[in-house]
Design a protein around this motif. Structure first.
Motif, short mmCIF file in Angstrom:
data_model
loop_
_atom_site.label_atom_id
_atom_site.label_comp_id
_atom_site.label_asym_id
_atom_site.label_seq_id
_atom_site.Cartn_x
_atom_site.Cartn_y
_atom_site.Cartn_z
N TYR A 158 49.29 54.61 37.19
CA TYR A 158 48.20 53.39 37.15
C TYR A 158 47.48 53.15 38.46
O TYR A 158 46.21 53.25 38.24
CB TYR A 158 49.15 51.89 36.56
N ASN A 159 48.05 53.32 39.52
CA ASN A 159 47.34 53.01 40.65
C ASN A 159 46.42 54.02 41.09
O ASN A 159 45.16 53.85 41.83
CB ASN A 159 48.57 52.60 42.18
N CYS A 203 43.71 53.76 37.67
CA CYS A 203 42.85 52.68 37.36
C CYS A 203 41.42 52.53 37.75
O CYS A 203 41.05 53.00 38.84
CB CYS A 203 43.68 51.19 37.70
N SER A 242 55.94 50.32 28.08
CA SER A 242 54.50 50.46 28.63
C SER A 242 53.36 50.25 28.01
O SER A 242 52.10 50.01 28.39
CB SER A 242 54.35 51.64 29.70
N ASP A 261 60.12 53.26 36.03
CA ASP A 261 58.98 52.17 36.09
C ASP A 261 57.96 52.54 37.17
O ASP A 261 56.67 52.45 36.93
CB ASP A 261 59.20 50.94 36.07
N LYS A 262 58.34 52.92 38.35
CA LYS A 262 57.68 53.08 39.44
C LYS A 262 56.58 54.38 39.02
O LYS A 262 55.57 54.33 39.65
CB LYS A 262 58.49 53.28 40.70
N ILE A 296 55.21 54.82 36.24
CA ILE A 296 54.07 54.40 35.78
C ILE A 296 53.02 53.72 36.54
O ILE A 296 51.80 53.73 36.38
CB ILE A 296 54.79 53.36 34.44
N TRP A 297 53.53 52.87 37.41
CA TRP A 297 52.78 52.27 38.17
C TRP A 297 51.86 53.04 39.30
O TRP A 297 50.69 52.67 39.42
CB TRP A 297 53.61 51.19 38.96
N ASP A 298 52.68 54.17 39.82
CA ASP A 298 51.83 55.02 40.60
C ASP A 298 50.86 55.57 39.93
O ASP A 298 49.79 55.74 40.33
CB ASP A 298 52.93 56.20 41.27
#
Length: 77
Positions: A63-64, A67, A27, A56-57, A59-61
């Motif tokens: 991030y969302n 951000c 990441s 991975d999810k 990290i994306w959670d």
């Protein structure tokens, strides 16, 4: 006897869950930052013995949630 060529493109196996160290490389987020996010309860993880595993999810959670999105109509012109 003819030899069969094997494909130079071997299929890489990517683990579904990654250690903090693996996720840091994947990441670009530092190891210490990931551990801080885990200890503050800001990111989902699974405890497996003494290791924390991240998807991975997760990290994306994160991030969302955190951000900074651009505001409409603002340009640096």
């Amino acid at each position: 006897m003819a030899r069969t060529k094997t494909s130079a493109l071997a299929t890489e196996i990517v683990p579904m869950l990654k250690t903090v160290e693996q996720m840091s490389k994947y990441s670009g987020i530092g190891i210490n930052k990931l551990r801080e996010l885990i200890s503050n309860g800001e990111i989902e993880y699974i405890q497996n013995g003494n290791r924390c595993l991240l998807a991975d999810k997760a990290i994306w959670d994160w991030y969302n949630r955190y951000c900074t999105r651009p505001t409409a109509g603002t340009r640096g012109d």
